[in-house]
Write a protein that holds these residues in place. Sequence first.
Motif, PDB file in Angstrom:
ATOM      1  N   THR A 193       0.709  -1.127   0.151  1.00  0.00           N
ATOM      2  CA  THR A 193       0.089   0.029  -0.039  1.00  0.00           C
ATOM      3  C   THR A 193       0.883   1.274   0.155  1.00  0.00           C
ATOM      4  OG1 THR A 193      -1.676  -1.185   1.265  1.00  0.00           O
ATOM      5  CG2 THR A 193      -1.797   1.247   1.159  1.00  0.00           C
ATOM      6  N   THR A 194       0.626   2.210  -0.714  1.00  0.00           N
ATOM      7  CA  THR A 194       1.041   3.520  -0.939  1.00  0.00           C
ATOM      8  C   THR A 194       0.000   4.598  -0.738  1.00  0.00           C
ATOM      9  OG1 THR A 194       2.878   2.515  -2.410  1.00  0.00           O
ATOM     10  CG2 THR A 194       2.473   4.999  -2.443  1.00  0.00           C
ATOM     11  N   ALA A 195       0.278   5.332   0.135  1.00  0.00           N
ATOM     12  CA  ALA A 195      -0.682   6.590   0.466  1.00  0.00           C
ATOM     13  C   ALA A 195      -0.020   7.969  -0.074  1.00  0.00           C
ATOM     14  CB  ALA A 195      -1.039   6.755   2.039  1.00  0.00           C
ATOM     15  N   ILE A 196      -1.028   8.604  -1.037  1.00  0.00           N
ATOM     16  CA  ILE A 196      -0.629   9.920  -1.359  1.00  0.00           C
ATOM     17  C   ILE A 196      -1.599  10.996  -0.986  1.00  0.00           C
ATOM     18  CG2 ILE A 196      -0.187  11.202  -3.197  1.00  0.00           C
ATOM     19  CD1 ILE A 196       0.702   8.637  -5.075  1.00  0.00           C
ATOM     20  N   ARG A 197      -1.002  11.866  -0.093  1.00  0.00           N
ATOM     21  CA  ARG A 197      -1.911  12.804   0.352  1.00  0.00           C
ATOM     22  C   ARG A 197      -1.983  13.885  -0.639  1.00  0.00           C
ATOM     23  NH1 ARG A 197      -1.689  16.177   6.163  1.00  0.00           N
ATOM     24  NH2 ARG A 197      -3.674  16.739   6.057  1.00  0.00           N
ATOM     25  N   VAL A 198      -3.192  14.649  -0.979  1.00  0.00           N
ATOM     26  CA  VAL A 198      -3.142  15.650  -1.650  1.00  0.00           C
ATOM     27  C   VAL A 198      -3.931  17.009  -0.893  1.00  0.00           C
ATOM     28  CG1 VAL A 198      -4.582  16.605  -3.862  1.00  0.00           C
ATOM     29  CG2 VAL A 198      -3.937  14.105  -3.690  1.00  0.00           C
ATOM     30  N   THR A 199      -3.431  17.903  -0.560  1.00  0.00           N
ATOM     31  CA  THR A 199      -3.798  19.081   0.025  1.00  0.00           C
ATOM     32  C   THR A 199      -3.733  20.217  -0.582  1.00  0.00           C
ATOM     33  OG1 THR A 199      -1.608  19.349   0.974  1.00  0.00           O
ATOM     34  CG2 THR A 199      -2.663  17.867   2.155  1.00  0.00           C
ATOM     35  N   ASP A 200      -4.286  21.414   0.008  1.00  0.00           N
ATOM     36  CA  ASP A 200      -4.292  22.688  -0.824  1.00  0.00           C
ATOM     37  C   ASP A 200      -3.654  23.605   0.314  1.00  0.00           C
ATOM     38  OD1 ASP A 200      -5.763  25.455  -1.362  1.00  0.00           O
ATOM     39  OD2 ASP A 200      -5.788  24.181  -3.213  1.00  0.00           O
ATOM     40  N   PRO A 201      -2.560  24.543  -0.374  1.00  0.00           N
ATOM     41  CA  PRO A 201      -2.142  25.506   0.540  1.00  0.00           C
ATOM     42  C   PRO A 201      -3.104  26.481   1.358  1.00  0.00           C
ATOM     43  CG  PRO A 201      -0.973  25.684  -1.714  1.00  0.00           C
ATOM     44  CD  PRO A 201      -2.407  24.655  -1.527  1.00  0.00           C
ATOM     45  N   ALA A 202      -4.234  26.683   0.949  1.00  0.00           N
ATOM     46  CA  ALA A 202      -5.200  27.534   1.636  1.00  0.00           C
ATOM     47  C   ALA A 202      -5.839  26.463   2.812  1.00  0.00           C
ATOM     48  CB  ALA A 202      -6.470  27.794   0.787  1.00  0.00           C
ATOM     49  N   GLU A 203      -5.483  25.463   3.136  1.00  0.00           N
ATOM     50  CA  GLU A 203      -5.841  24.695   4.252  1.00  0.00           C
ATOM     51  C   GLU A 203      -4.983  25.018   5.319  1.00  0.00           C
ATOM     52  OE1 GLU A 203      -8.052  20.571   2.413  1.00  0.00           O
ATOM     53  OE2 GLU A 203      -5.930  20.733   2.617  1.00  0.00           O
ATOM     54  N   TYR A 204      -3.730  25.416   5.149  1.00  0.00           N
ATOM     55  CA  TYR A 204      -2.741  25.396   6.138  1.00  0.00           C
ATOM     56  C   TYR A 204      -2.719  27.226   6.492  1.00  0.00           C
ATOM     57  CZ  TYR A 204      -1.223  20.768   5.149  1.00  0.00           C
ATOM     58  OH  TYR A 204      -1.274  19.595   4.904  1.00  0.00           O
ATOM     59  N   CYS A 205      -3.315  27.996   5.699  1.00  0.00           N
ATOM     60  CA  CYS A 205      -3.228  29.566   6.009  1.00  0.00           C
ATOM     61  C   CYS A 205      -4.653  30.130   5.905  1.00  0.00           C
ATOM     62  CB  CYS A 205      -2.266  30.062   4.910  1.00  0.00           C
ATOM     63  SG  CYS A 205      -1.877  31.945   5.365  1.00  0.00           S
ATOM     64  N   LEU A 206      -5.136  29.981   6.945  1.00  0.00           N
ATOM     65  CA  LEU A 206      -6.534  30.667   7.232  1.00  0.00           C
ATOM     66  C   LEU A 206      -6.375  31.869   6.502  1.00  0.00           C
ATOM     67  CD1 LEU A 206      -9.322  29.633   8.134  1.00  0.00           C
ATOM     68  CD2 LEU A 206      -8.992  30.846  10.189  1.00  0.00           C
ATOM     69  N   PRO A 207      -7.418  32.211   5.743  1.00  0.00           N
ATOM     70  CA  PRO A 207      -7.524  33.889   5.327  1.00  0.00           C
ATOM     71  C   PRO A 207      -7.853  34.805   6.383  1.00  0.00           C
ATOM     72  CG  PRO A 207      -9.296  32.395   4.143  1.00  0.00           C
ATOM     73  CD  PRO A 207      -8.338  31.485   5.003  1.00  0.00           C
ATOM     74  N   ASP A 208      -7.377  35.870   6.442  1.00  0.00           N
ATOM     75  CA  ASP A 208      -7.881  37.037   7.317  1.00  0.00           C
ATOM     76  C   ASP A 208      -8.824  37.789   6.701  1.00  0.00           C
ATOM     77  OD1 ASP A 208      -8.172  38.363   9.454  1.00  0.00           O
ATOM     78  OD2 ASP A 208      -6.052  39.132   9.623  1.00  0.00           O
ATOM     79  N   VAL A 209     -10.072  37.556   6.741  1.00  0.00           N
ATOM     80  CA  VAL A 209     -11.146  38.337   6.283  1.00  0.00           C
ATOM     81  C   VAL A 209     -12.220  38.767   7.197  1.00  0.00           C
ATOM     82  CG1 VAL A 209     -11.039  37.034   3.968  1.00  0.00           C
ATOM     83  CG2 VAL A 209     -12.522  35.991   5.822  1.00  0.00           C
ATOM     84  N   GLY A 210     -11.879  38.531   8.690  1.00  0.00           N
ATOM     85  CA  GLY A 210     -12.697  39.214   9.589  1.00  0.00           C
ATOM     86  C   GLY A 210     -13.781  38.222  10.081  1.00  0.00           C
ATOM     87  N   HIS A 211     -14.956  38.450  10.281  1.00  0.00           N
ATOM     88  CA  HIS A 211     -16.019  37.682  10.471  1.00  0.00           C
ATOM     89  C   HIS A 211     -16.557  37.014   9.104  1.00  0.00           C
ATOM     90  CE1 HIS A 211     -16.181  40.240  13.865  1.00  0.00           C
ATOM     91  NE2 HIS A 211     -16.714  39.078  14.634  1.00  0.00           N
ATOM     92  N   ALA A 212     -16.590  35.660   9.372  1.00  0.00           N
ATOM     93  CA  ALA A 212     -17.038  34.876   8.026  1.00  0.00           C
ATOM     94  C   ALA A 212     -17.809  33.478   8.631  1.00  0.00           C
ATOM     95  CB  ALA A 212     -15.803  34.569   7.295  1.00  0.00           C
ATOM     96  N   ILE A 213     -18.684  33.172   7.581  1.00  0.00           N
ATOM     97  CA  ILE A 213     -19.439  31.707   7.758  1.00  0.00           C
ATOM     98  C   ILE A 213     -18.718  30.824   6.860  1.00  0.00           C
ATOM     99  CG2 ILE A 213     -21.548  30.627   7.564  1.00  0.00           C
ATOM    100  CD1 ILE A 213     -22.793  33.226   7.880  1.00  0.00           C
ATOM    101  N   LEU A 214     -17.969  29.875   7.701  1.00  0.00           N
ATOM    102  CA  LEU A 214     -17.415  28.643   7.045  1.00  0.00           C
ATOM    103  C   LEU A 214     -18.568  27.562   6.696  1.00  0.00           C
ATOM    104  CD1 LEU A 214     -13.837  28.753   8.997  1.00  0.00           C
ATOM    105  CD2 LEU A 214     -14.763  30.230   6.942  1.00  0.00           C
ATOM    106  N   GLU A 215     -18.688  26.813   5.723  1.00  0.00           N
ATOM    107  CA  GLU A 215     -19.257  25.629   5.357  1.00  0.00           C
ATOM    108  C   GLU A 215     -18.679  24.461   5.233  1.00  0.00           C
ATOM    109  OE1 GLU A 215     -22.871  24.307   2.368  1.00  0.00           O
ATOM    110  OE2 GLU A 215     -22.364  26.614   2.849  1.00  0.00           O
ATOM    111  N   ASP A 216     -18.901  23.224   5.574  1.00  0.00           N
ATOM    112  CA  ASP A 216     -18.137  22.114   5.536  1.00  0.00           C
ATOM    113  C   ASP A 216     -18.782  21.474   4.247  1.00  0.00           C
ATOM    114  OD1 ASP A 216     -17.376  19.407   5.311  1.00  0.00           O
ATOM    115  OD2 ASP A 216     -17.039  19.359   7.541  1.00  0.00           O
TER     116      ASP A 216
END
Length: 548
Positions: A193-216
């Motif tokens: 078994t080989t596991a390849i993890r796919v991520t996005d840079p935005a997941e590690y740096c939360l944007p600073d936009v003030g108050h916001a509603i985040l949706e899963d």
Amino acid sequence: QIRRIELRTAAQADGSCLGPRRSPFKGSGMALANLREYLPGDDARAIDWKASARMDRLVVREFEEERSRTYYLVLDRSGSATFGSSTSKDRRILEVAASLIFAAHRQNGQVGLCIVTDRVEAFIPARPGRSQVIRLVQALISHRSTGTGTDLAAAFRFLCTRVRRRCSVIVLSDFDDPGFVRALSHLRRRHETTAIRVTDPAEYCLPDVGHAILEDPETGEQVFVDTSDPAFRRAYDDAVAAADRRIEGVGLAGIPVLCFLYRRAVRERSYAALTFSRVAVAAKIRTPGRLPRPHALFALALLALALILVGLADPHIPLEGVDEGVSVVLVIDTSGSMQATDYSPTRLDAAKTAAEILLSRLNPDDYAGIVVFESGATSAAYLSPDRDRVIERLYGIRGRDGQTALGDGLALGVDMADSIPNRHRVVILLSDGVSNAGTFSPEEAASYACERSVPVYTIGIGSTGPVTGTTESAALDEETLRAIARTTGGEYYAAADEGTLAAIYAGLTDEIPREPKDTSICLVFFAGAIGVLLLEMYLRYGRGRILP
């Protein structure tokens, strides 16, 4: 469209790590395994006549049998894969999967596909040939997921029951599923078994936009958050780092498997031994028991492997004496009353000299900036780690014949301190008069600082009697400065003369709130692994060596 994908992925496929598989079985093939003596019944075409002439007996060639390898791709097409700052993770997964399919086809491999969300949505058994490649790529392009959740464990259990023969399983996912670890360990026992993890840079740096509603994207859950809140941003960074360490530490789950294989191998093997003629005598007088010492070699190798895996997870711990950087903003009153000469040579010059003491005592990771105010507020030096530049700008400040816009200066100072996220912020406000100008009142500016979690340390400078050197009113509003400090969680200091003012600024460096910085300790684990490996080599090859 399939042809375009093949052309686009050709470069990646040609440079991939997939290659022809060499089987341990002897048979027909191109790779020479060894030479052996001719036996009756061997194919005469396998005789190596040149080797036979040199060895003066018939010798035949044996080749390694070439077998096609079987691959299964497990693709996570859940809702979380649709996220991406520039290109979605789902798109990256499809491109990597297409590259692997064409690479396996070029090496005559058999490829199968398993698409998973919160259930197994598609399964194509592994087969060879270009028609299988076209079928798989069409499935990648045309598939539309009906589920949004992630259940990798279900896919792993499905493969264990559906695919009986050992093969290579390649998993492409963001692994945003806490329950996959145990199922992955079980899958690794059945298949390579080989596991390849796919991520996005935005997941590690939360944007600073003030108050916001985040949706899963998987559950549809909505959360109202303040992305500018320093405590929330630190907690988010800690949670992401903890999740990464959990995923990177999955390799530790293979250690029990190695222990099981080692125990089974020990029961089936015999130890290296020395030929000795008096074994019967030694057997009578020896102390009964097993041979525990050879197990130490395996235990040390296992310990070194565990240390390396933990080091690769890059653990961090807060260390005392290693503090996080702080953004320090000096807000200085430059109104007309600061030209008074009751401080030598003037109040403003005494304030600049005292401020230099504080700037020179900040930590190397600290940032410093300066805001000045009179009838309005402006930036004299933006936040910077270059201490010399900030001090140069400090001495470039000149007094003005204006009123005192204390609220505007404080509000601008809070904005500057809050401009760099994920850092502690501190504002040090110095004034000698009553706020009588500006857009913001001191109370409004203090509430703003409290909302942004920025403590404000206030310093009152002035004399109780009449002053010379200025025509402006020099009345000190201590009550307002105390209220600002009390509202924001800071402290108020009163400076009676230039010596007291310098002592206040010098002592403020110790009052600035700091937190221990999370420091990587991966090198400790790597050093431990090297030490364990050196010990293992000594026990294996040194003077008091252990028989393997």
